[in-house]
Design a protein around this motif. Structure first.
Motif, PDB file in Angstrom:
ATOM      1  N   PHE A  22       0.267   3.879  -3.075  1.00 42.02           N
ATOM      2  CA  PHE A  22      -0.205   5.248  -2.860  1.00 42.02           C
ATOM      3  C   PHE A  22       0.855   6.258  -3.281  1.00 42.02           C
ATOM      4  O   PHE A  22       0.555   7.267  -3.910  1.00 42.02           O
ATOM      5  CB  PHE A  22      -0.610   5.469  -1.395  1.00 42.02           C
ATOM      6  CG  PHE A  22      -2.047   5.098  -1.117  1.00 42.02           C
ATOM      7  CD1 PHE A  22      -3.058   6.043  -1.222  1.00 42.02           C
ATOM      8  CD2 PHE A  22      -2.399   3.805  -0.779  1.00 42.02           C
ATOM      9  CE1 PHE A  22      -4.389   5.709  -0.977  1.00 42.02           C
ATOM     10  CE2 PHE A  22      -3.722   3.442  -0.535  1.00 42.02           C
ATOM     11  CZ  PHE A  22      -4.729   4.407  -0.631  1.00 42.02           C
ATOM     12  N   PRO A  26     -10.500   6.450  -1.194  1.00 41.29           N
ATOM     13  CA  PRO A  26      -9.375   6.587  -2.135  1.00 41.29           C
ATOM     14  C   PRO A  26      -9.844   7.234  -3.434  1.00 41.29           C
ATOM     15  O   PRO A  26     -11.024   7.136  -3.792  1.00 41.29           O
ATOM     16  CB  PRO A  26      -8.922   5.136  -2.375  1.00 41.29           C
ATOM     17  CG  PRO A  26     -10.047   4.277  -1.922  1.00 41.29           C
ATOM     18  CD  PRO A  26     -10.825   5.047  -0.914  1.00 41.29           C
ATOM     19  N   PRO A  27      -8.928   7.907  -4.150  1.00 45.23           N
ATOM     20  CA  PRO A  27      -9.304   8.503  -5.433  1.00 45.23           C
ATOM     21  C   PRO A  27      -9.916   7.450  -6.364  1.00 45.23           C
ATOM     22  O   PRO A  27      -9.476   6.292  -6.369  1.00 45.23           O
ATOM     23  CB  PRO A  27      -7.977   9.015  -6.002  1.00 45.23           C
ATOM     24  CG  PRO A  27      -7.057   9.119  -4.829  1.00 45.23           C
ATOM     25  CD  PRO A  27      -7.506   8.106  -3.830  1.00 45.23           C
ATOM     26  N   GLU A  28     -10.916   7.866  -7.111  1.00 48.98           N
ATOM     27  CA  GLU A  28     -11.671   6.941  -7.975  1.00 48.98           C
ATOM     28  C   GLU A  28     -10.759   6.163  -8.926  1.00 48.98           C
ATOM     29  O   GLU A  28     -10.939   4.963  -9.148  1.00 48.98           O
ATOM     30  CB  GLU A  28     -12.682   7.763  -8.784  1.00 48.98           C
ATOM     31  CG  GLU A  28     -13.819   6.953  -9.341  1.00 48.98           C
ATOM     32  CD  GLU A  28     -14.792   7.842 -10.123  1.00 48.98           C
ATOM     33  OE1 GLU A  28     -15.165   7.420 -11.231  1.00 48.98           O
ATOM     34  OE2 GLU A  28     -15.126   8.927  -9.639  1.00 48.98           O
ATOM     35  N   LEU A  75      -7.837   5.236  -8.459  1.00 51.21           N
ATOM     36  CA  LEU A  75      -6.965   4.276  -7.770  1.00 51.21           C
ATOM     37  C   LEU A  75      -7.676   2.937  -7.546  1.00 51.21           C
ATOM     38  O   LEU A  75      -7.035   1.886  -7.526  1.00 51.21           O
ATOM     39  CB  LEU A  75      -6.517   4.873  -6.425  1.00 51.21           C
ATOM     40  CG  LEU A  75      -5.557   4.054  -5.556  1.00 51.21           C
ATOM     41  CD1 LEU A  75      -4.311   3.633  -6.326  1.00 51.21           C
ATOM     42  CD2 LEU A  75      -5.161   4.838  -4.309  1.00 51.21           C
ATOM     43  N   ILE A  76      -8.994   2.970  -7.396  1.00 53.11           N
ATOM     44  CA  ILE A  76      -9.745   1.767  -6.984  1.00 53.11           C
ATOM     45  C   ILE A  76      -9.495   0.553  -7.893  1.00 53.11           C
ATOM     46  O   ILE A  76      -9.161  -0.525  -7.391  1.00 53.11           O
ATOM     47  CB  ILE A  76     -11.249   2.098  -6.818  1.00 53.11           C
ATOM     48  CG1 ILE A  76     -11.390   3.058  -5.609  1.00 53.11           C
ATOM     49  CG2 ILE A  76     -12.084   0.842  -6.595  1.00 53.11           C
ATOM     50  CD1 ILE A  76     -12.718   3.746  -5.493  1.00 53.11           C
ATOM     51  N   ARG A  98      -9.686   9.608   7.235  1.00 52.68           N
ATOM     52  CA  ARG A  98      -9.229   9.372   5.854  1.00 52.68           C
ATOM     53  C   ARG A  98     -10.422   9.280   4.916  1.00 52.68           C
ATOM     54  O   ARG A  98     -11.354   8.521   5.166  1.00 52.68           O
ATOM     55  CB  ARG A  98      -8.415   8.076   5.774  1.00 52.68           C
ATOM     56  CG  ARG A  98      -7.195   8.130   6.669  1.00 52.68           C
ATOM     57  CD  ARG A  98      -6.225   7.037   6.341  1.00 52.68           C
ATOM     58  NE  ARG A  98      -5.073   7.093   7.238  1.00 52.68           N
ATOM     59  CZ  ARG A  98      -4.015   6.333   7.144  1.00 52.68           C
ATOM     60  NH1 ARG A  98      -3.945   5.437   6.174  1.00 52.68           N
ATOM     61  NH2 ARG A  98      -3.018   6.440   7.990  1.00 52.68           N
ATOM     62  N   ALA A 103      -0.785   4.429 -10.708  1.00 53.91           N
ATOM     63  CA  ALA A 103      -0.284   3.960  -9.409  1.00 53.91           C
ATOM     64  C   ALA A 103       0.541   2.689  -9.584  1.00 53.91           C
ATOM     65  O   ALA A 103       1.590   2.516  -8.946  1.00 53.91           O
ATOM     66  CB  ALA A 103      -1.454   3.701  -8.456  1.00 53.91           C
ATOM     67  N   PHE A 133       0.770   6.439  -6.956  1.00 49.49           N
ATOM     68  CA  PHE A 133      -0.404   7.165  -7.473  1.00 49.49           C
ATOM     69  C   PHE A 133      -0.145   8.676  -7.455  1.00 49.49           C
ATOM     70  O   PHE A 133      -0.335   9.355  -8.462  1.00 49.49           O
ATOM     71  CB  PHE A 133      -1.650   6.850  -6.642  1.00 49.49           C
ATOM     72  CG  PHE A 133      -2.888   7.551  -7.149  1.00 49.49           C
ATOM     73  CD1 PHE A 133      -3.639   6.988  -8.173  1.00 49.49           C
ATOM     74  CD2 PHE A 133      -3.278   8.785  -6.646  1.00 49.49           C
ATOM     75  CE1 PHE A 133      -4.768   7.646  -8.680  1.00 49.49           C
ATOM     76  CE2 PHE A 133      -4.392   9.436  -7.136  1.00 49.49           C
ATOM     77  CZ  PHE A 133      -5.145   8.866  -8.149  1.00 49.49           C
ATOM     78  N   PHE A 168      -6.092  -1.488  -7.262  1.00 47.78           N
ATOM     79  CA  PHE A 168      -5.815  -2.348  -6.104  1.00 47.78           C
ATOM     80  C   PHE A 168      -5.670  -3.812  -6.529  1.00 47.78           C
ATOM     81  O   PHE A 168      -4.782  -4.527  -6.060  1.00 47.78           O
ATOM     82  CB  PHE A 168      -6.913  -2.237  -5.035  1.00 47.78           C
ATOM     83  CG  PHE A 168      -6.922  -0.917  -4.294  1.00 47.78           C
ATOM     84  CD1 PHE A 168      -5.753  -0.385  -3.781  1.00 47.78           C
ATOM     85  CD2 PHE A 168      -8.106  -0.216  -4.100  1.00 47.78           C
ATOM     86  CE1 PHE A 168      -5.751   0.826  -3.083  1.00 47.78           C
ATOM     87  CE2 PHE A 168      -8.120   0.992  -3.409  1.00 47.78           C
ATOM     88  CZ  PHE A 168      -6.943   1.516  -2.902  1.00 47.78           C
ATOM     89  N   SER A 180     -10.845  -1.617   4.532  1.00 51.59           N
ATOM     90  CA  SER A 180     -10.498  -0.505   5.427  1.00 51.59           C
ATOM     91  C   SER A 180     -10.767  -0.814   6.897  1.00 51.59           C
ATOM     92  O   SER A 180     -10.250  -0.142   7.771  1.00 51.59           O
ATOM     93  CB  SER A 180     -11.264   0.753   5.019  1.00 51.59           C
ATOM     94  OG  SER A 180     -12.648   0.491   5.022  1.00 51.59           O
ATOM     95  N   MET A 185       0.831  -1.216   0.000  1.00 54.14           N
ATOM     96  CA  MET A 185       0.000   0.000   0.000  1.00 54.14           C
ATOM     97  C   MET A 185       0.863   1.263   0.000  1.00 54.14           C
ATOM     98  O   MET A 185       0.547   2.239  -0.662  1.00 54.14           O
ATOM     99  CB  MET A 185      -0.928   0.024   1.218  1.00 54.14           C
ATOM    100  CG  MET A 185      -2.089  -0.920   1.119  1.00 54.14           C
ATOM    101  SD  MET A 185      -3.142  -0.525  -0.313  1.00 54.14           S
ATOM    102  CE  MET A 185      -4.422  -1.735  -0.073  1.00 54.14           C
TER     103      MET A 185
END
Length: 289
Positions: free
Chosen positions: A17, A86-88, A90-91, A83, A40, A20, A94, A68, A13
């Motif tokens: 991140f 996460p930015p759209e 980025l999803i 928090r 990312a 990204f 993963f 999460s 992670m």
């Protein structure tokens, strides 16, 4: 004489991140011609590969958060509640990044209900019995895991910029042991993880108290020796102090494992290049060919 085994535990992670945000300058997001965001993953590969080349591990494992919510949210509902989502873009990355890690024949490890740090802590303690272990992360929380056979590689700003921590370096820099890091965090809290510690006690005071009294228990046994203002702060937040210490401690007993035979670094370049072609990472192909 056998070459010493060296196991690198990658905080997936942290790299993802970082990748990204390093690769989304001025709102531009790298995408494949089909429109799949890959910025990312692209950044992750560059950081990952640089660390492999720099530190030359014989074995590599990549650890991940799995959702999460963890046991820490059960202890404290506000844990990491600061928090945002996460930015759209980025999803979808993963799952994609784990496919890329698999193409390097590196195992992905994660466990629902625990953080990547807990998987890293458990595997670090397991493998440090017979190998040197290096933890690759951007997170200073991992310094509590330092041991005779465990180093923590903190990624700093810029390419190929690392601080390699040992227990001796931590003692030299902060004047505390790895185990005392947990008590320091219990006292001062952690704004990024959203737990408060003792209100009004910052890092400087926390370190000074731990240096003087050894631990939170040591401080509580000597409460009457502290300045009245510090006594008052601790007394008012005593429950949160104990809770914050629990939240700060990385678990090293979670039910994950990865035997050494399954994480030998033995990349098949053709397999990785096939994956890079799918993701249109043409500039990265020359790194590994």
């Amino acid at each position: 004489m056998n070459e010493q085994k060296s196991v690198m535990l990658v905080d997936g992670m942290a790299l993802l991140f970082r990748g990204f945000f390093a690769n989304s300058h001025h709102g531009y997001i790298r995408k494949t011609s089909a429109g799949l965001p890959t910025n990312a993953v692209f950044g992750f590969v560059k950081y990952f590969w640089d660390a492999i080349v720099t530190f030359q591990p014989t074995h590599v494992i990549c650890c991940w958060d799995m959702g999460s919510r963890t046991f820490r949210n059960e202890l404290f509902t506000e844990y990491k509640a600061n928090r945002g989502a996460p930015p759209e873009e980025l999803i979808p990355q993963f799952d994609l990044v784990k496919e890329v890690v698999s193409s390097f024949d590196v195992p992905n490890v994660g466990l629902v209900g625990y953080e990547a740090d807990d998987c890293i802590g458990t595997l670090a303690k397991l493998h440090s019995r017979e190998s040197k272990v290096q933890i690759l992360t951007g997170d200073h929380d991992s310094l509590q895991l330092l041991d005779d056979n465990i180093e923590v590689i903190i990624m700093k700003k810029g390419a190929s910029n690392y601080a390699v921590y040992t227990s001796d370096l931590l003692l030299e820099e902060k004047g505390i042991t790895p185990a005392q890091m947990i008590d320091v965090k219990g006292l001062m809290g952690d704004t990024s993880d959203n737990y408060p510690g003792v209100k009004g006690i910052g890092e400087k005071t926390a370190i000074k108290l731990i240096q003087e009294y050894g631990s939170i228990n040591g401080i509580l046994e000597n409460l009457d020796k502290l300045k009245p203002s510090v006594q008052k702060k601790i007394n008012e937040d005593i429950d949160m102090l104990h809770l914050s210490r629990k939240l700060a401690e990385i678990r090293c007993d979670v039910p994950v494992s990865c035997v050494l035979e399954d994480c030998v670094w033995s990349m098949n370049p053709a397999k990785v290049i096939d994956q890079f072609e799918v993701l249109e990472f043409n500039s990265l192909k020359k790194l590994i060919s």
